[in-house]
Design an enzyme around this catalytic site. Structure first.
Site, short mmCIF file in Angstrom:
data_model
loop_
_atom_site.label_atom_id
_atom_site.label_comp_id
_atom_site.label_asym_id
_atom_site.label_seq_id
_atom_site.Cartn_x
_atom_site.Cartn_y
_atom_site.Cartn_z
NE ARG A 177 -3.76 -2.23 -0.14
CZ ARG A 177 -3.51 -3.35 -0.81
NH1 ARG A 177 -2.37 -3.47 -1.49
NH2 ARG A 177 -4.37 -4.35 -0.81
CB SER A 226 -9.29 -0.33 3.42
OG SER A 226 -9.94 -1.46 2.86
CD GLU A 296 -5.62 0.77 2.50
OE1 GLU A 296 -6.27 0.58 1.45
OE2 GLU A 296 -5.33 -0.16 3.29
#
Length: 309
Positions: A177, A226, A296
């Protein structure tokens, strides 16, 4: 953001072919439906327009890039400086053999659909990422067992100084990520690789992904995707659930009952409510498990008046 009697930042903008707007509202373009305005919003006509604008933009003016804002929280005080939002000039998708050259503003879902129609497998996972290719490049977006690092051949970008860049997959510095590409570069396009496949099988895989998302995520709510990255050896939602945070709320900001790694705006939440709730979840998870959750969702802008520091 400009006080009465002061000149507005837009007066310092270099010439361009795209659109410039002062104090542009942004809340309605975000999935959370919260956040303050952009001091100046620039929507470039194409990559050449973007490069020329950045080359001539004074170096002291900060630049922020946003896409469809599906994994973004814009704070209530808005975004100072210039906010860049890519539009139609960056949405083309073209096939060349087993590769697709795609604009950074192309929706991940549209790229997956194009690949399906072209009989290219390996890009189905993009249908499960609610954003654009540019965002997926910046954060090595992934879902259902794959990520951008698996399919990217190269990326095109424009630097803060207006220089045109071509970045190989290795130069992107992908980790979980995260991309190690320069923070101030603006992605404009990418070349993705697929493999020849059966159209019906590809379509079936995409249908399975859509069904899983609908069953497990609050896709019809005002959410930002998320919220936290999965820590090594853990799943963020499990840590949140075990810390007793499922359904936790601050004002109209709530931890989703369906998937507790999602925050939702039940109607009148502010960005401060959502960010404050996220920080409270992080505190409770750490107190319960000793694990620190990393955001995130990207948070940008300045807090609104009265927001906690």
């Amino acid at each position: 953001m400009t006080q009465p009697g002061q000149s507005h930042l837009i007066e310092r903008m270099p010439p361009c072919r795209g659109r410039l707007s002062a104090d542009a509202p942004l809340a309605q373009v975000t999935w959370f439906r919260v956040g303050g305005p952009a001091e100046v919003l620039f929507r470039p006509a194409d990559a050449d327009d973007l490069a020329g604008f950045l080359e001539r933009l004074p170096a002291d003016i900060p630049v922020t890039l946003i896409g469809v804002a599906s994994n973004l929280l814009i704070r209530d005080g808005g975004i100072p400086g210039v906010t860049i939002r890519l539009g139609r000039g960056f949405t083309d998708i073209a096939r060349d053999g087993d590769t697709l050259t795609v604009g950074a503003a192309a929706l991940d879902l549209n790229v997956a659909v194009m690949a399906r129609d072209a009989g290219l497998a390996g890009l189905e996972f993009l249908s499960g990422i609610p954003g654009t290719i540019g965002g997926a490049l910046r954060m090595n977006g992934g879902a259902y067992g794959q990520e951008m690092a698996d399919v990217l051949l190269s990326a095109q970008a424009v630097g803060r100084d207006g220089a045109r860049l071509i970045l190989s997959k290795d130069a992107m510095g992908f980790t979980y990520r995260h991309s190690g590409a320069p923070e101030d570069c603006v992605f404009t396009a990418a070349v993705l690789r697929g493999v020849p496949g059966d159209r019906e099988a590809i379509a079936q895989r995409m249908a399975e992904i859509a069904e899983k998302r609908a069953d497990s995520q609050p896709v019809r709510s005002r959410t930002g995707g998320s919220t936290f990255k999965n820590p090594p050896g853990h799943k963020a939602w499990e840590l949140i659930d075990r810390a007793g945070c499922r359904g936790l709320s601050i004002g109209d900001a709530q931890v989703s009952e369906l998937h507790c790694n999602f925050l939702i705006n039940r109607g009148s939440a502010t960005a401060a409510d959502l960010e404050g709730l996220g920080e409270e979840v992080r505190r409770r998870v750490f107190d319960h498990s000793g694990v620190t959750l990393d955001w995130e969702i990207k948070r940008v802008g300045i807090p609104g008046a009265g927001a906690a520091p």
